[in-house]
Design an enzyme around this catalytic site. Structure first.
Site, PDB file in Angstrom:
ATOM      1  N   SER A   1       0.820  -1.199   0.000  1.00 55.10           N
ATOM      2  CA  SER A   1       0.000   0.000   0.000  1.00 55.10           C
ATOM      3  C   SER A   1       0.854   1.249   0.000  1.00 55.10           C
ATOM      4  CB  SER A   1      -0.891   0.010   1.241  1.00 55.10           C
ATOM      5  OG  SER A   1      -2.115  -0.610   0.947  1.00 55.10           O
TER       6      SER A   1
ATOM      7  N   GLY B   1      -3.062  -0.383  -3.986  1.00 55.10           N
ATOM      8  CA  GLY B   1      -1.883   0.103  -3.277  1.00 55.10           C
ATOM      9  C   GLY B   1      -1.283   1.386  -3.814  1.00 55.10           C
TER      10      GLY B   1
ATOM     11  N   GLU C   1      -7.331  -2.878  -8.106  1.00 56.38           N
ATOM     12  CA  GLU C   1      -8.166  -2.679  -6.922  1.00 56.38           C
ATOM     13  C   GLU C   1      -7.747  -1.470  -6.100  1.00 56.38           C
ATOM     14  OE1 GLU C   1      -8.782  -7.419  -5.995  1.00 56.38           O
ATOM     15  OE2 GLU C   1      -7.139  -6.374  -5.014  1.00 56.38           O
ATOM     16  N   PRO C   2      -7.825  -0.283  -6.666  1.00 59.20           N
ATOM     17  CA  PRO C   2      -7.418   0.884  -5.872  1.00 59.20           C
ATOM     18  C   PRO C   2      -8.462   1.225  -4.805  1.00 59.20           C
ATOM     19  CG  PRO C   2      -8.289   1.588  -7.991  1.00 59.20           C
ATOM     20  CD  PRO C   2      -8.282   0.079  -8.012  1.00 59.20           C
ATOM     21  N   GLY C   3      -8.010   1.535  -3.615  1.00 60.10           N
ATOM     22  CA  GLY C   3      -8.898   2.019  -2.554  1.00 60.10           C
ATOM     23  C   GLY C   3      -8.496   3.438  -2.182  1.00 60.10           C
ATOM     24  N   ARG C   4      -7.363   3.511  -1.502  1.00 60.78           N
ATOM     25  CA  ARG C   4      -6.844   4.801  -1.038  1.00 60.78           C
ATOM     26  C   ARG C   4      -6.748   5.838  -2.163  1.00 60.78           C
ATOM     27  NH1 ARG C   4      -2.932   4.676   3.131  1.00 60.78           N
ATOM     28  NH2 ARG C   4      -2.826   2.477   2.596  1.00 60.78           N
TER      29      ARG C   4
ATOM     30  N   ARG D   1      -4.419   5.831  12.145  1.00 61.60           N
ATOM     31  CA  ARG D   1      -3.237   5.545  11.325  1.00 61.60           C
ATOM     32  C   ARG D   1      -1.929   6.072  11.909  1.00 61.60           C
ATOM     33  NH1 ARG D   1      -2.474   7.130   6.768  1.00 61.60           N
ATOM     34  NH2 ARG D   1      -1.399   5.320   5.979  1.00 61.60           N
TER      35      ARG D   1
ATOM     36  N   CYS E   1      -7.185   9.547  26.408  1.00 62.16           N
ATOM     37  CA  CYS E   1      -6.318   9.323  27.556  1.00 62.16           C
ATOM     38  C   CYS E   1      -5.151   8.432  27.139  1.00 62.16           C
ATOM     39  CB  CYS E   1      -7.104   8.674  28.683  1.00 62.16           C
ATOM     40  SG  CYS E   1      -8.517   9.661  29.129  1.00 62.16           S
TER      41      CYS E   1
ATOM     42  N   TYR F   1      -9.252   4.601   5.264  1.00 63.47           N
ATOM     43  CA  TYR F   1      -8.748   3.942   6.478  1.00 63.47           C
ATOM     44  C   TYR F   1      -8.778   4.836   7.711  1.00 63.47           C
ATOM     45  CZ  TYR F   1      -7.189   0.915   2.739  1.00 63.47           C
ATOM     46  OH  TYR F   1      -7.160   0.131   1.620  1.00 63.47           O
TER      47      TYR F   1
HETATM   48  C1  LIG Z   1      -6.302  -3.189   0.896  1.00 56.47           C
HETATM   49  C2  LIG Z   1      -6.378  -3.876  -0.384  1.00 56.47           C
HETATM   50  C3  LIG Z   1      -6.526  -3.135  -1.557  1.00 56.47           C
HETATM   51  C4  LIG Z   1      -6.567  -1.638  -1.596  1.00 56.47           C
HETATM   52  O1  LIG Z   1      -5.383  -1.068  -1.156  1.00 56.47           O
HETATM   53  P1  LIG Z   1      -5.164   0.515  -1.307  1.00 56.47           P
HETATM   54  O2  LIG Z   1      -3.833   0.737  -0.701  1.00 56.47           O
HETATM   55  O3  LIG Z   1      -6.254   1.170  -0.532  1.00 56.47           O
HETATM   56  O4  LIG Z   1      -5.241   0.825  -2.758  1.00 56.47           O
HETATM   57  C5  LIG Z   1      -6.634  -3.834  -2.748  1.00 56.47           C
HETATM   58  N1  LIG Z   1      -6.593  -5.179  -2.777  1.00 56.47           N
HETATM   59  C6  LIG Z   1      -6.464  -5.918  -1.661  1.00 56.47           C
HETATM   60  C7  LIG Z   1      -6.437  -7.386  -1.757  1.00 56.47           C
HETATM   61  C8  LIG Z   1      -6.348  -5.296  -0.429  1.00 56.47           C
HETATM   62  O5  LIG Z   1      -6.197  -6.035   0.667  1.00 56.47           O
END
Ligand SMILES: *Cc1c(COP(=O)(O)O)cnc(C)c1O
Length: 494
Positions: A257, A295, A337-340, A387, A418, A448
């Site tokens: 990531s 990632g 599979e982009p998330g971030r 994070r 705390c 996240y």
């Molecule tokens: C977490 C994850 C992602 C997304 O990762 P990012 O860093 O958010 O792009 C894609 N594929 C798999 C299998 C993951 O576990």
């Protein structure tokens, strides 16, 4: 403008203009208005504070949609000739709500889930099963069943145990008169780990995810009673081909990531393609798909330098084209599979400043003297952004409700928990006149943060507001005190 502090980390430069926003860290429609106040799509932070309170996640819907489209278009274009285009699966674990799931579909993306709960969100949003993926290294029988009931497009299988479990459930379904085939990808660990500017390549994998591509050690093979020449990945392919109820779509990897450089992705793609070729030849089959994971990195601070999606897409397409050419094979349909990279920069967290103090800290270059460090406490913290505590992650912050000409002062933004490790932004230059009642905005909190939020110290988790076309609305409301007490069985007693 103030002086740089020797207490600041080497990467943190003294900004020339404290009121300027580092554009890559923010949604495209965030700017200071003429009065110096931060606004998103024209909606000011004071208005947001007034209507929704703080702390608050403020997401630009328009920016989310634009980033989703940009990824889809950039990858589609780079891969169109090679394999007809790319399927982009938004990684829902970064941030997911029913509305967001709808946006994902409307923008032509698919959705990756990794639990029954995430599947439930997708289902509530009305997403067809065919555009869903299910991940996870330990999916329950119920989750696998639910995925098959929904007709998910793919289950990404993480181990041989799981492959057998999926096959068994598919066969049970067939006996019940349901569709009895599970579409499966196998998650492999190609020995490439990427993190930010570096990647490492290793032969063996020491992590919980995926099927190793490295051969077993002799001892390991003896203990498992398997052929030591065969990697776990190869055994899984053999099993997937032989098992009733499994339709093997292809291979998958996710190498890490917050990655900026394409070289880690390129090595992984090459390794996967050559294994893909070997398995196709061994079994006389065609594997129609390949997933290269997510990632892709974003800018949390001014020193982070993410590349445009088009640049990553083209670099990757060039490698895939070359590798397929060398192997003499057709290109499988690629997915990512982009998330971030889609949601991270769409959102900032809005906090109100409560207290300040300045301490004397030892000068790292001269232990005989001390230097001032200012602590600025805000009304959230590790419960809305874990994070920094979990990963030592760096963020930045900006004074949001007004501009300021005061000199810069090295500051540490901390939460109200705390816990002395409760840090939101470890080091940032803020105007010296930041005071109680001011609003601070921390950009890059779309991924996240809400997803990892907790109720530590019985803080109500903040809600998420989406701004689009100049108006703001809850997409997830903030928790109330009632929410906090709802599951406490003692609270129900008179
Ligand atoms: C977490 C994850 C992602 C997304 O990762 P990012 O860093 O958010 O792009 C894609 N594929 C798999 C299998 C993951 O576990």
């Amino acid at each position: 403008m103030g002086a740089a502090s020797p207490l600041a980390p080497a990467w943190l430069a003294l900004p020339e203009d404290l009121n300027a926003l580092h554009a890559p860290s923010w949604a495209h429609d965030v700017a200071r208005n003429d009065g110096g106040e931060l606004a998103v799509g024209g909606v000011t932070v004071s208005e947001l504070k007034e209507r929704f309170g703080t702390p608050l996640f403020v997401m630009s819907e328009d920016d989310f949609r634009a980033r989703a489209r940009a990824f889809r278009d950039a990858f589609d274009e780079a891969f169109r000739e090679l394999c007809g285009g790319v399927d982009v699966y938004y990684a829902g674990k970064a941030f997911l709500s029913v509305e967001v799931a709808r946006w994902v579909r409307e923008e032509g993306l698919r959705l990756d889930t990794c639990s029954g709960g995430e599947l439930a969100v997708a289902q509530r949003a009305g997403l067809p099963g065919a555009i869903l993926g299910l991940h996870g290294n330990n999916k329950s029988v119920a989750e696998i069943r639910r995925a098959l009931d929904l007709g998910v497009g793919r289950i990404v299988v993480d181990s041989i145990d799981e492959l057998e479990r999926v096959a068994r459930i598919a066969q049970e379904r067939r006996a019940e008169g349901e569709a009895g085939v599970a579409k499966v990808m196998l998650r492999l660990t190609p020995g490439v780990h990427a993190h930010t500017h570096e990647f490492i390549a290793t032969a063996h994998e020491d992590q919980k995810f995926g099927l190793s591509m490295a051969p077993f050690t002799a001892e390991d093979a003896a203990e498992r009673g398997v052929d030591p020449e065969l990697s776990a990945a190869e055994q899984a392919v053999d099993a997937a081909v032989a098992l009733e109820g499994i339709e093997l779509l292809g291979l998958h990897c996710h190498i890490g990531s917050q990655i900026f450089e394409p070289d880690g992705f390129e090595i992984a793609a090459r390794k996967l393609l050559s294994f893909h070729d070997a398995m196709q030849r061994k079994h006389g089959i065609t594997l129609p798909e390949m997933d290269l994971g997510g990632g892709h990195g974003i800018a949390y601070t001014p020193v982070d330098t993410p590349r445009p999606a088009a640049e990553i897409a083209q670099a990757l397409a060039a490698v895939v084209r070359e590798a397929c050419g060398e192997l003499g094979i057709g290109c499988p349909r690629i997915s990512i599979e982009p998330g971030r990279a889609i949601v991270g920069s769409t959102t900032f967290t809005l906090y109100e400043v409560g207290t300040r103090k300045t301490v004397q800290a030892e000068d790292p270059q001269d232990s005989s003297r001390t230097l001032p460090r200012r602590y600025v406490s805000v009304d959230g913290g590790m419960s809305d952004n874990a994070r920094p505590v979990l990963y030592d992650a760096d963020y930045s912050a900006a004074l949001a409700n007004r501009a300021s000409d005061a000199p810069a002062q090295l500051s540490r933004v901390v939460g109200k928990h705390c816990e002395s490790g409760d840090i939101v932004v470890k080091d940032v230059y803020l105007p010296s006149d930041v005071r109680a009642g001011d609003l601070l905005a921390v950009p890059g909190t779309g991924a996240y943060c809400w997803a990892l939020a907790s109720n530590y110290n019985y803080l109500a988790r903040p809600g998420v507001v989406a701004v689009s076309g100049g108006s703001a609305r809850w997409i997830i409301r903030g928790e109330t005190e009632e929410d906090l007490l709802n599951r406490d069985m003692g609270a129900a007693q008179p």
